[in-house]
Design a protein around this motif. Sequence first.
Motif, PDB file in Angstrom:
ATOM      1  N   ASP A 150     -10.243   9.997  -0.702  1.00  0.00           N
ATOM      2  CA  ASP A 150     -11.313   9.945   0.178  1.00  0.00           C
ATOM      3  C   ASP A 150     -10.974   8.966   1.048  1.00  0.00           C
ATOM      4  OD1 ASP A 150     -13.830  11.258   0.570  1.00  0.00           O
ATOM      5  OD2 ASP A 150     -14.710   9.363   0.089  1.00  0.00           O
ATOM      6  N   ASN A 151      -9.768   8.278   1.367  1.00  0.00           N
ATOM      7  CA  ASN A 151      -9.338   7.364   2.253  1.00  0.00           C
ATOM      8  C   ASN A 151     -10.240   5.998   1.990  1.00  0.00           C
ATOM      9  OD1 ASN A 151      -7.630   6.864   4.298  1.00  0.00           O
ATOM     10  ND2 ASN A 151      -9.487   6.789   5.869  1.00  0.00           N
ATOM     11  N   LYS A 152     -10.298   5.673   0.801  1.00  0.00           N
ATOM     12  CA  LYS A 152     -11.138   4.585   0.480  1.00  0.00           C
ATOM     13  C   LYS A 152     -10.336   3.417   0.145  1.00  0.00           C
ATOM     14  CE  LYS A 152     -15.149   6.439   0.828  1.00  0.00           C
ATOM     15  NZ  LYS A 152     -16.125   6.224   1.928  1.00  0.00           N
ATOM     16  N   LEU A 153      -9.074   3.271  -0.130  1.00  0.00           N
ATOM     17  CA  LEU A 153      -8.167   2.471  -0.336  1.00  0.00           C
ATOM     18  C   LEU A 153      -7.815   1.583   0.667  1.00  0.00           C
ATOM     19  CD1 LEU A 153      -6.175   3.850  -3.244  1.00  0.00           C
ATOM     20  CD2 LEU A 153      -8.026   2.415  -3.490  1.00  0.00           C
ATOM     21  N   GLN A 154      -8.651   0.935   1.675  1.00  0.00           N
ATOM     22  CA  GLN A 154      -8.265   0.291   2.907  1.00  0.00           C
ATOM     23  C   GLN A 154      -8.018  -1.041   2.505  1.00  0.00           C
ATOM     24  OE1 GLN A 154      -7.816   1.942   5.620  1.00  0.00           O
ATOM     25  NE2 GLN A 154      -8.903   3.977   4.925  1.00  0.00           N
ATOM     26  N   ASN A 155      -8.415  -1.664   1.644  1.00  0.00           N
ATOM     27  CA  ASN A 155      -8.481  -3.197   1.168  1.00  0.00           C
ATOM     28  C   ASN A 155      -7.483  -3.416   0.058  1.00  0.00           C
ATOM     29  OD1 ASN A 155     -10.612  -4.144   3.069  1.00  0.00           O
ATOM     30  ND2 ASN A 155     -11.701  -2.419   1.959  1.00  0.00           N
ATOM     31  N   GLN A 207      -3.146   9.365   1.012  1.00  0.00           N
ATOM     32  CA  GLN A 207      -3.820   8.324   2.172  1.00  0.00           C
ATOM     33  C   GLN A 207      -2.847   7.638   2.699  1.00  0.00           C
ATOM     34  OE1 GLN A 207      -7.103   5.758   0.818  1.00  0.00           O
ATOM     35  NE2 GLN A 207      -6.332   4.287   2.384  1.00  0.00           N
ATOM     36  N   GLU A 208      -2.809   7.585   3.920  1.00  0.00           N
ATOM     37  CA  GLU A 208      -2.082   6.787   4.720  1.00  0.00           C
ATOM     38  C   GLU A 208      -2.502   5.287   4.783  1.00  0.00           C
ATOM     39  OE1 GLU A 208      -1.491   8.030   8.836  1.00  0.00           O
ATOM     40  OE2 GLU A 208      -0.309  10.008   8.112  1.00  0.00           O
ATOM     41  N   ASN A 209      -1.508   4.316   4.695  1.00  0.00           N
ATOM     42  CA  ASN A 209      -1.641   2.859   5.039  1.00  0.00           C
ATOM     43  C   ASN A 209      -2.764   2.244   3.635  1.00  0.00           C
ATOM     44  OD1 ASN A 209      -0.262   2.592   7.279  1.00  0.00           O
ATOM     45  ND2 ASN A 209      -1.880   3.617   8.460  1.00  0.00           N
ATOM     46  N   VAL A 210      -2.200   2.728   2.533  1.00  0.00           N
ATOM     47  CA  VAL A 210      -2.925   2.162   1.315  1.00  0.00           C
ATOM     48  C   VAL A 210      -2.810   0.520   1.339  1.00  0.00           C
ATOM     49  CG1 VAL A 210      -3.075   1.951  -1.263  1.00  0.00           C
ATOM     50  CG2 VAL A 210      -2.764   4.189   0.160  1.00  0.00           C
ATOM     51  N   GLY A 211      -4.178   0.028   0.979  1.00  0.00           N
ATOM     52  CA  GLY A 211      -4.057  -1.288   0.927  1.00  0.00           C
ATOM     53  C   GLY A 211      -3.140  -2.039   0.057  1.00  0.00           C
ATOM     54  N   PRO A 212      -2.742  -3.108   0.003  1.00  0.00           N
ATOM     55  CA  PRO A 212      -1.634  -3.871  -0.971  1.00  0.00           C
ATOM     56  C   PRO A 212      -2.205  -3.844  -2.362  1.00  0.00           C
ATOM     57  CG  PRO A 212      -2.729  -5.685   0.353  1.00  0.00           C
ATOM     58  CD  PRO A 212      -3.162  -4.284   0.954  1.00  0.00           C
ATOM     59  N   LEU A 213      -1.464  -3.349  -3.391  1.00  0.00           N
ATOM     60  CA  LEU A 213      -1.799  -3.523  -4.660  1.00  0.00           C
ATOM     61  C   LEU A 213      -1.170  -4.885  -5.449  1.00  0.00           C
ATOM     62  CD1 LEU A 213      -0.460   0.206  -5.646  1.00  0.00           C
ATOM     63  CD2 LEU A 213      -2.796  -0.540  -4.796  1.00  0.00           C
TER      64      LEU A 213
END
Length: 324
Positions: A150-155, A207-213
């Motif tokens: 759902d493209n929610k991993l922006q952060n 998702q493209e450009n997943v935030g850092p893990l």
Amino acid sequence: MIKVGIIGGSGYTGGELIRILLNHSQAEIDFVYSTTRAGKKITSAHADLLGVTELAFTGDVNLNVDLVFLCLGHGNSTKFLNANPFSENTKIIDLSNDFRLNDDAIFQGKKFVYGLPELLKADIKTANYIANPGCFATAIQLALLPLAKDNKLQNEVHINAVTGSTGAGVSPSATSHFSWRNNNASWYKPFTHQHLGEIGESLNSLQENVGPLFFLPNRGNFTRGIFATLYTKYDGSLESAQVLFKDFYKNALFTQISDEPIDLKQVVNTNQAHIHLHKHGNTLLITSAIDNLLKGASGQAVQNMNLMFSFNENEGLLLKAGVF
């Protein structure tokens, strides 16, 4: 009925495969290969199988079985396959990390499919070669895949996960023997764990450009299971997150979304993954729990076998948790 072989049967994952397959209605163990125990009974390594099987370990390999499981240390599966050319009709499920990443997925002309059924079930069904996911990777991906879709991993995503001592393998080490592990806790490989690679590839496929893990693995003073807590910024409501996760896993036999907080004992000795969601302000807390030897290894391998041969997906995997 298919005939299967197990390479590396004296360790924890090999032992779990033997236990499952002895009770599988569609699979028969053809051989269990071990370089250290050839000629000895299976029960010499897995005493709980006394009275259950008379099978013995062997130093010989049948290169024409229907399926072979590779339960070898990381880096050893490639060496074994180079030395043992299985028939083109033999399907392979590898439980090491040799073929999990995209750059390693093609070996000797064989294309290994990443074996996470909740993500790639259709591909697994038609695959001949499977790279079984890592244990931490399974617990963490299952906690994050719905958000990625759902493209929610922006952060940033902060991950803290604790694993039992069986995750370190059957050979004793400085951090797995009882005297050190008991009544103790510690972290290891902070922010650099090898499973981050496969986790990143799966998330980036959705998702493209997943935030850092930021992943901090911990050693627990128990034998089996992984209990992971993850949190990230989430602007939606808790109810919207619950709908998102329940919809993503609506057809997943072994991944359950719990409305109540979860604990590790719910999943130990099962192939289940349990997930719980909690909202605090604009932060979403996701809790994920699996058995590292089953859903994180051998159980998921059999789940993949079932899909590859069009068996019932839960065949041999209706296992009882030790909740008390």
